[in-house]
Design an enzyme around this catalytic site. Structure first.
Site, mmCIF file in Angstrom:
data_model
loop_
_atom_site.group_PDB
_atom_site.id
_atom_site.type_symbol
_atom_site.label_atom_id
_atom_site.label_comp_id
_atom_site.label_asym_id
_atom_site.label_seq_id
_atom_site.Cartn_x
_atom_site.Cartn_y
_atom_site.Cartn_z
ATOM 1 N N CYS B 104 60.388 16.284 83.322
ATOM 2 C CA CYS B 104 61.279 17.456 83.362
ATOM 3 C C CYS B 104 62.495 17.365 83.521
ATOM 4 O O CYS B 104 63.669 16.632 82.582
ATOM 5 C CB CYS B 104 61.124 18.951 83.066
ATOM 6 S SG CYS B 104 61.490 20.233 82.443
ATOM 7 N N HIS B 230 55.112 19.194 82.698
ATOM 8 C CA HIS B 230 55.247 19.258 84.658
ATOM 9 C C HIS B 230 53.267 18.711 84.841
ATOM 10 O O HIS B 230 52.821 19.674 84.849
ATOM 11 C CB HIS B 230 55.093 20.464 85.064
ATOM 12 C CG HIS B 230 56.354 21.066 84.848
ATOM 13 N ND1 HIS B 230 57.262 20.755 85.620
ATOM 14 C CD2 HIS B 230 57.613 21.222 83.285
ATOM 15 C CE1 HIS B 230 58.387 20.981 85.295
ATOM 16 N NE2 HIS B 230 58.663 21.426 84.058
ATOM 17 N N GLU B 232 52.968 18.593 87.674
ATOM 18 C CA GLU B 232 52.763 19.245 89.379
ATOM 19 C C GLU B 232 52.812 20.219 89.468
ATOM 20 O O GLU B 232 52.037 20.710 90.022
ATOM 21 C CB GLU B 232 54.321 19.066 90.269
ATOM 22 C CG GLU B 232 55.888 19.823 89.806
ATOM 23 C CD GLU B 232 56.073 19.324 87.995
ATOM 24 O OE1 GLU B 232 55.877 18.499 87.627
ATOM 25 O OE2 GLU B 232 56.543 20.043 88.203
#
Lengths: 982, 270
Positions: B104, B230, B232
C-alpha cells in the site's frame, strides 16, 4: 517574488477528483448543464525565489502523471478558474508537509501555502461560478475563494495568507465592580459564557482581604487580569464543569417534588459504585470518572481505556475541520489517560438532518449534505491517517439536527496494567516537575471553544472557535510519547483540548498542589498573541506532561530526534496557586481551590409531564412487500455502506467481526470484534445504542432502549455479559429555563428521567458506566427560528470475549436451519420507524424488561460459546420484518417465517408483529441438530418462527397463514442500499 | 538454520507496522519495528537485516500525493554516521540480494522512489494515483497471480483474497513502452480479478481503475515486490470478512503465503 506553482494531471488522464467535485456541484445545483467539465489543480505558493525548476518539481510534481508550471497558468482552456485556499492562520496541513519536503531538500525553512483550484468548462455567468465557489466548494469561515476568467489568470498574483497581527501582546486589568447589566454585557462581548452570579462570585473573591494580600505579593491588585478572567471562564464553563449535571434540581412529577443534588453523583457515579461494590474481587473497573477516559481490565496483563466525545458546535460551522478535530481530539483522551495508552479503535456516530432536505435553510446553517459530506470526510482523514480502525458506528437522521449536527467520536486504547513497575492508570506529579508542552504550536485556533460550545449556536457565533486537526503531527507525537512512556521519561500526561493549557495544566496542578506557567515560553505559530490567548488556545495536537527535571534532557533529545517539538513552559509547585507569568510579570494568580471549587452549584427546576398522544389505530398497509421496501429505504434503516467503506476498519490487523459482513460483505453487523493483541485469541467487543426518536414520548424509556440496544448488539456477536462496561454521552437541548427558553423545566425533567433510567438499567444489567460526557446547548437560534435537537443519548459498550473464533455474525449461513425469535413482541410502535413512516408518534413506547432480558442474554452467550448459534441479529429500527430481511439478504439465503409462532403479549395484528420495536429481542439461526439444545436452554423464551430455505426469497405468513410478504432478496437489498449510495 | 532478520520501518505516518511484524514473525523470521529516525540517527542499520518491509499508512499525510514526501526523504535524508542517503542504503541492500516488500503506502514509496519497476533504479516510471472513484475504500478483492512472474513472494499461488484500503491505488505508467516492458518481463505479478479469477477492469472488483488490472509489480529479480492489497491484514483466519461462514477455520490467513515464501527464499540463500 514568491513562486506560484500549478500542478495538474497530464492531458488524457482521468481526473477522478474533478469528476467527484462535478458530482457534488451538480448535486447542489441540479439546473447546471450536465456536460459541465471540471478539472482539478493543486496550487502552491512559496515564499522564496531562488529554486530551480527541478528542485520544485521533485517536491511537488509526480512526473509520471502531472505537469507543473511556475508563475504561469498550466492552461487557458477554461471558462472559469476557481481557487480555494485557507484564510490566514487556518491550519494548512498540505502546506505544512510541502514546507517539510522543501526543508528535506534544501535544509532551510520556506513557508508554503496550498490551495486547490478547479477549472470549469461550460457556459456559466460569473455569478453562477461564484455561487459554486461559495456554496459548494469553499467554507467562507476558513477559506477564501477567487473566481477568475482566463484573461485575468494570466496576470494572477500569488495569494499569501500570512497572519499579521498588528496587536502587541498585552494584559488588561478589569474591574468587576460593575452593575449587573454591564457584567452581562462583559460576559457576552468576551464570549465568557459566565452568568452575572458567577462574575459576582469572582468579584467577592477579589474583595477578600486575605486574597488581596496574597495578590499584592506577586504584584497584582484588586482588579482581575484578562488572563485570570478568561481562565476562570474556561474552567467554569458548562463544557468543562458540567454545571447542569452537578446542579441542585427540584424535580416535579405528578405534583410530588424530589430534590436531586447532582445528577452525576446521584445516578451515574452511584450506579457504578454499587456495581463495583457488588462485584468485589471481580470488579473490572480500574479507573472511572477521574481521568480523560474510563479504564477497565482486559486481562491480567492489560487494561482497556475508552472515551467518546462530541464535537457538535465546530462541526456545524466547519463540518470537515470540526469532525477531523473531533476524532483526533478524542484520540488524545485515552492517549492522555493514566500515563498513556496505545489507540486500538475509533467509533463514530453522527446525527444529521435529511441530506436531501429541500426547504429554505435558516441563516448561517449549512445544507445537511455539506454537513454530512464534510463530517464524513473529516472523520475519514482523522481516523485513516492516524492508523486507527473505525470499527463501529451509526448515523441517525432527524430534521431537528439541522441547526446542530451531532458528531460523536470515540476511541479506545490498550495499555499494560503495569509499566516500569507502576500502575499505568495512575498519574503522579511532584512539586518541581517540569511542565512540558509537546506537539503543535499555539495560534489563535479554537479560542473560546469551551465557552462557545456552552452557548446556543447563533448567527454571530465566533469563527475563531474553528480548528483543523493535523493527524500526522499527532501521529508523530504519539509515536514519540509511547516511546517516552516506556522509557519512563515522564510522570504524568494529559491532553490539550477544550480550554487549552488553562484546562490541562489547571487539572494537573491539582496533583502537585500548584503550578507556575511562563506564558512567554510556548512556541507560537505567529507573533502577536496576548498571554490570555496563549493560555486558552485550543490549537491541536498538543499534550502536556509532567517531566521530572532529571529526565528532561533525555526527553527533549528523544523528542528532537523524532521530529516533535517539546518545550518546558513552567513547573508544577505546591503553592496552592495557579500562577502564570509573562516575562517578568505575574499575569494570573488564582487559588487552585477557588479555580476548581469556587463555584456554587446551580439551582434548577424540572417538571415532568407526559405530553404524548395515545396511539391511533395501527395503520395496516395494503401490501407488506411495498411497506417493507419503504421501511428498508428509510434513512435510519438503510445501508450506510457508502460511509463505512471510506473508513479503514481493518488497520492494525486485528479485525474479527467487521462493520460489513455476509456472503457479499455488505450486511449490517451488530457490533465489532477485534483482537488488540495479535498473538492472542482474546477479543474486544464494541457496540452502540442510540434512539432519539423515543425522546418524543419519554426519555426514561429512550435511555433504557439505547442501553439495551447497545447490549443486545454486543451479545449478538458473542460479547461476554460478565465483562462489559459502558459510556454515556448526553446531547441535550438547553434545559435551563430562561426568557428565550421557556420550556427548560420540561427539558431538564427529560434529563432527570434519562439519568434515572441509566441508574436503574445499568445496575439491572450489571454494566458499569466508566466515563461519559454531556453537551447541553444543542439549539440553534436564528432571527425567527429556534431548532432544538431531540434529547439524545449515545450508549457505547466495550467488553471482552475470551475466544474470538466463537464470534457470530448476523448473516444467515445456510439453507435448512431453524430460526428462533428470542423474547416477547408487544404492541410497542410508539415513535417507531413504522409510525414515523405514517407521520405518527403515538405513546406506546418500547419498554425494557431488564431481568428477563439479562437472563436471555446470558443464555445466548452460553449458546454462542457452545457453538450452537450460526447467526444472531437484534431487532431494532423497523422491528422484526426489517431484521429478518437484513439477515436474509446479507446471507444470500431465503427464509420462510410464520407470524403465528411469534410470542406476543395479548393479540396483535400481523402489522404490529412485523414492525413493533419491542426491545431485547434477537433472532438466531440454529442448525437442526442443535435445535433441541436451544429449546432446552431457552424454554418458552425461544420460539421457532421459521426456517432458512434454498431459494432467494423472504416469505412471511400471517397469523391466519396467508402470505403477507413474498419478495426476492435482491429487490429488498436494492431498496435498502439505494438511498445513501451517494 | 539461519535466522531470517526482518525489519519493518515505521514513523512519519506508517500505520501497519504491528501486523506486518506479526506476519514476519509468524512466518518464522525475527523482526524489529524501527522508527525511521533511528535509522537516520544510525542506531539501527538496514544492512543488518535480510527482509525489509515498507508497511501501509499515510506517510506525511500523503499530503503532496501518496508517499511523495517519503520519496524526497529517502533521497535526501542522510544517515548520521555514514553520510549515505537512505536511498543509497537501500541500493546496497538490494545489491546484496535481500528482499523488499512494500504494501500500500510502502508500494507507493517504492514506486515514487523509482525502486519499482527499477531499470534503472531511481527513475520514477510508474505511479499510483487517485482511484477512479475518487474515494478511499476498504474492501476485499479477488486477486489472480501471474504464474510466469519472477516474483519470489507469489510463488506457488494462483489466486488470493485480500483487502485493499486506499484512495490512491490506480496503477499507471509513464507511457506504453514501460507497460510493455513490465508485461514482457512478467513484472506484473498480481491482478485485480473477477469471480473466475480473470483480470478485470470492472469496478468494484478492480477497485481503482488500475491499467491492465495491475495490483502489484516486482523488479526483474523478483526480490522487490510492491502491491496495493494488504497481505498482512489477512495473517489470521478471522481476518477474512466472512470467516463466520466457513465450516472449519484454516490455521492461518491466506496473506501469510507472501511472508512464508519470503522467509523460505531467504533461508535458502543465507
Amino acid at each position: 517574488m514568491p513562486y506560484r506553482l500549478e500542478v495538474g494531471l497530464k492531458p488524457g488522464l482521468f481526473d477522478a477528483r474533478g469528476e467527484r467535485t462535478k458530482r457534488q456541484i451538480l448535486h447542489a445545483f441540479p439546473n447546471l448543464p450536465a456536460d459541465l467539465q471540471i478539472v482539478s489543480l493543486d496550487v502552491y505558493t512559496i515564499e522564496a525565489d531562488d529554486f530551480p525548476y527541478e528542485l520544485l518539481s521533485e517536491a511537488f510534481c509526480d512526473p509520471v502523471i502531472q505537469n507543473m508550471t511556475i508563475n504561469e497558468p498550466l492552461t487557458l482552456d477554461f471558462d472559469w478558474y476557481i481557487e480555494i485556499g485557507f484564510k490566514p492562520g487556518v491550519t494548512d496541513n498540505v502546506g505544512h508537509s510541502a514546507g517539510y519536503a522543501l526543508r528535506l531538500i534544501t535544509g532551510r525553512d520556506h513557508p508554503v501555502y496550498s490551495a486547490r483550484a478547479y477549472l470549469i468548462r461550460g457556459t456559466l455567468t460569473r455569478a453562477a461560478a461564484t455561487a459554486i465557489a461559495e456554496e459548494c466548494l469553499a467554507n467562507g469561515l476558513i477559506q477564501y475563494s477567487r473566481i477568475i476568467d482566463p484573461q485575468e489568470l494570466s496576470a494572477i498574483k500569488p495569494y499569501i495568507p500570512v497572519v499579521s497581527l498588528d496587536s502587541t501582546p498585552r494584559v488588561e486589568d478589569l474591574s468587576l465592580e460593575l452593575s449587573n447589566s454591564i457584567l452581562a454585557q462583559l460576559s457576552q462581548e468576551r464570549t465568557l459564557a459566565l452568568t452575572v452570579d458567577e462574575l459576582k462570585t469572582i468579584s467577592a473573591y477579589l474583595r477578600d482581604p486575605a486574597i488581596q494580600q496574597h495578590r499584592s505579593t506577586v504584584g497584582l491588585g484588586a482588579k482581575i487580569t484578562d488572563v485570570e478572567l478568561e481562565c476562570l471562564a474556561q474552567t467554569w464553563s458548562e463544557h468543562c464543569k458540567h454545571k447542569i449535571f452537578n446542579a441542585e434540581i427540584d424535580y416535579e412529577e405528578n405534583g410530588s417534588h424530589e430534590k436531586i443534588v447532582s445528577l452525576f453523583k446521584s445516578y451515574i457515579q452511584k450506579s457504578t459504585a454499587e456495581i463495583r461494590e457488588k462485584a468485589g474481587d471481580d470488579d473490572l473497573c480500574v479507573s472511572v470518572f477521574t481521568d480523560n477516559a474510563g479504564v477497565i481490565r482486559f486481562n491480567d496483563e492489560y487494561n482497556l481505556v475508552f472515551k467518546v466525545e462530541t464535537h457538535n458546535s465546530p462541526s456545524a460551522l466547519d463540518p470537515y475541520g470540526g469532525a477531523l478535530t473531533g476524532i483526533v481530539g478524542v484520540n488524545r483522551d485515552p492517549f492522555g489517560t493514566g500515563i498513556g495508552s496505545k489507540l486500538i479503535f475509533n467509533t463514530d456516530v453522527f446525527c444529521f438532518a435529511d441530506p436531501y432536505f429541500s426547504e429554505k435553510l435558516p441563516p448561517k446553517i449549512l445544507h445537511p449534505i455539506r454537513i454530512f459530506e464534510g463530517v464524513r470526510e473529516g472523520v475519514e482523514h482523522g481516523g485513516n491517517k492516524s492508523g486507527i480502525p473505525t470499527v463501529n458506528g451509526c448515523i441517525v437522521f432527524d430534521n431537528r439536527y439541522l441547526g446542530k449536527p451531532l458528531v460523536y467520536c470515540g476511541t479506545a486504547g490498550i495499555m499494560p496494567a503495569i509499566i516500569n513497575g507502576k500502575p499505568s492508570h495512575e498519574k503522579t506529579i511532584l512539586p518541581g516537575d517540569l511542565i512540558v508542552m509537546s506537539g503543535g504550536r499555539i495560534g489563535k485556533d479554537g479560542i473560546h471553544g469551551a465557552t462557545f460550545s456552552s452557548e446556543e449556536f447563533h448567527e454571530a457565533s465566533p469563527t475563531s472557535a474553528v480548528q483543523i486537526g493535523d493527524p500526522i503531527t499527532q501521529k508523530k507525537l504519539t509515536d514519540f510519547l509511547l516511546r517516552a512512556r516506556d522509557k519512563d521519561l515522564y510522570r504524568a500526561i494529559t491532553d490539550n483540548g477544550a480550554g487549552g493549557l488553562s484546562s490541562s495544566v489547571g487539572e494537573m496542578a491539582q496533583l502537585s498542589g500548584g503550578c507556575r506557567i511562563e506564558l512567554d515560553k510556548p512556541p507560537l505559530k505567529y507573533q502577536g498573541l496576548s498571554p490570555w490567548e496563549i493560555l486558552l488556545s485550543e490549537a491541536q495536537e498538543r499534550m502536556t506532561l509532567a517531566v521530572p527535571s532529571e529526565r528532561i534532557e533525555e526527553f527533549v533529545e528523544l523528542s528532537r530526534q523524532m521530529d516533535v517539538e517539546s518545550t518546558v513552559i513552567g513547573e508544577f509547585t505546591d503553592t496552592g496557586y495557579f500562577h502564570c507569568t509573562y516575562g517578568e510579570s505575574t499575569v494570573a494568580y488564582l487559588g487552585l481551590d477557588f479555580l476548581h471549587a469556587g463555584l456554587a452549584p446551580m439551582r434548577l427546576s424540572a417538571r415532568w409531564e407526559d405530553i404524548s398522544q395515545p396511539d391511533p389505530p395501527t395503520p395496516v398497509p395494503d401490501d407488506h412487500n411495498t411497506m417493507l421496501a419503504r421501511l428498508l429505504a428509510r434513512l435510519n434503516i438503510c445501508s450506510k455502506e457508502y460511509v463505512i467503506r471510506q473508513y479503514d476498519h481493518e488497520v492494525q490487523g486485528g479485525s474479527v467481526i467487521k462493520p460489513l459482513v455476509g456472503v457479499s460483505c455488505d450486511g449490517p453487523s451488530d457490533a465489532a470484534v477485534i483482537r488488540p493483541l495479535l498473538d492472542s485469541a482474546q477479543g474486544v467487543v464494541v457496540s452502540n445504542g442510540i434512539i432519539p426518536r423515543y425522546s418524543d414520548i419519554d426519555t426514561y424509556h429512550m435511555t433504557a432502549c439505547a442501553l439495551d440496544e447497545a447490549l443486545r448488539n454486543y451479545i449478538c456477536v458473542g460479547g461476554d455479559p460478565e465483562h462489559w462496561a459502558c459510556l454515556d454521552n448526553f446531547c441535550w437541548c438547553d434545559p435551563v429555563t430562561s426568557e428565550k427558553n421557556p420550556d427548560g423545566a420540561y427539558k431538564l425533567a427529560q434529563l432527570v428521567r434519562a439519568n434515572k433510567a441509566l441508574y436503574f438499567y445499568t445496575k439491572a444489567y450489571n454494566c458499569p458506566l466508566i466515563s461519559g460526557k454531556d453537551s447541553m446547548k444543542n439549539d440553534y437560534v436564528g432571527p425567527d427560528t429556534k431548532i432544538s435537537i431531540p434529547p439524545t443519548i449515545l450508549v457505547s459498550v466495550i467488553g471482552r470475549m475470551d475466544d474470538v473464533t466463537k464470534a457470530v455474525s448476523m448473516d444467515i449461513k445456510k439453507p435448512g436451519s431453524h430460526l428462533y425469535l428470542l423474547g416477547i413482541t408487544k404492541k410497542e410502535l410508539g415513535a417507531s420507524e413504522y409510525f414515523a413512516e405514517h407521520g405518527i408518534v403515538g405513546s406506546s413506547i418500547p419498554k425494557v424488561d431488564a431481568d428477563t432480558a439479562m437472563m436471555r442474554y446470558q443464555k445466548l452467550h452460553t449458546a454462542i460459546m457452545d457453538s450452537r448459534v450460526k447467526a444472531a441479529h437484534d431487532m431494532s429500527d423497523g422491528g422484526l420484518a426489517v431484521s429478518l430481511a437484513e439477515m436474509a439478504f446479507a446471507g444470500g439465503c431465503g427464509i420462510r417465517i410464520e407470524l403465528g409462532a411469534v410470542q406476543t403479549e395479548g393479540s396483535l395484528l400481523d402489522t404490529e408483529i412485523l414492525y413493533s420495536e419491542s426491545p431485547s429481542r434477537i433472532v438466531i439461526e440454529v442448525s437442526k441438530e442443535h435445535a433441541a439444545d436451544i429449546e432446552r436452554l431457552f424454554g418458552g423464551d425461544a420460539r421457532r418462527i421459521g426456517e432458512t430455505t434454498t431459494d432467494k426469497n423472504m416469505v412471511v405468513f400471517g397469523q391466519d397463514a396467508t402470505i403477507l410478504i413474498d419478495q426476492d432478496l435482491d429487490t429488498l437489498m436494492k431498496a435498502w442500499k439505494e438511498p445513501l449510495d451517494l | 538454520m539461519a535466522q531470517v532478520r526482518a525489519l519493518v520501518i515505521t514513523g512519519y505516518g506508517t500505520n501497519c507496522e504491528m501486523e506486518m511484524a506479526y506476519a514476519c514473525r509468524r512466518a518464522g523470521a525475527m523482526c524489529d519495528i524501527v522508527h525511521i529516525s533511528d535509522i537516520i540517527s544510525g542506531t539501527y542499520a538496514i544492512s543488518d537485516y535480510h527482509f525489509l518491509n515498507l508497511a501501509g499508512g499515510f506517510l506525511d499525510g500523503d499530503d503532496l500525493g501518496s508517499a511523495q514526501v517519503e520519496s524526497v526523504r529517502l533521497k535526501h535524508a542522510r544517515i548520521k554516521n555514514t553520510g549515505k542517503t537512505l536511498f543509497e542504503e537501500l541500493l546496497s541492500f538490494i545489491e546484496k540480494g535481500m528482499l523488499i516488500l512494500g504494501v500500500c503506502n510502502g508500494f507507493q514509496a517504492l514506486v515514487k522512489t523509482g525502486l519499482l519497476p527499477g531499470n534503472p533504479f531511481g527513475r520514477r516510471r510508474v505511479s499510483l494515483t487517485f482511484n477512479d472513484s475518487a474515494k478511499f475504500e476498504d474492501r476485499w478483492v479477488r486477486l489472480s497471480i501471474n504464474e510466469n512472474s519472477p516474483c519470489i513472494f507469489t510463488r506457488t499461488m494462483d489466486h488470493i483474497f485480500l483487502p485493499v484500503r486506499h484512495g490512491e491505488g490506480k496503477f499507471v505508467c509513464d507511457g506504453p513502452e514501460t507497460l510493455e516492458e513490465i508485461q514482457a518481463m512478467n513484472l506484473d505479478a498480481l491482478y485485480y480479478a473477477d469471480k473466475a479469477y480473470m483480470p478485470t477492469m470492472e469496478y468494484p472488483e478492480n477497485p481503482n481503475g488500475s491499467v491492465q488490472a495491475i495490483a502489484g509489480i516486482c523488479d526483474n529479480t523478483g526480490r522487490i515486490f510492491g502491491l496495493m492489497p494488504h497481505p498482512e491484514a489477512f495473517a489470521h483466519a478471522t481476518n477474512h470478512p466472512s470467516w463466520t461462514r466457513m465450516e472449519t477455520l484454516p490455521t492461518q490467513g491466506e496473506g501469510m503465503v507472501f511472508f512464508d515464501n519470503a522467509v523460505k527464499f531467504l533461508r535458502g540463500i543465507l
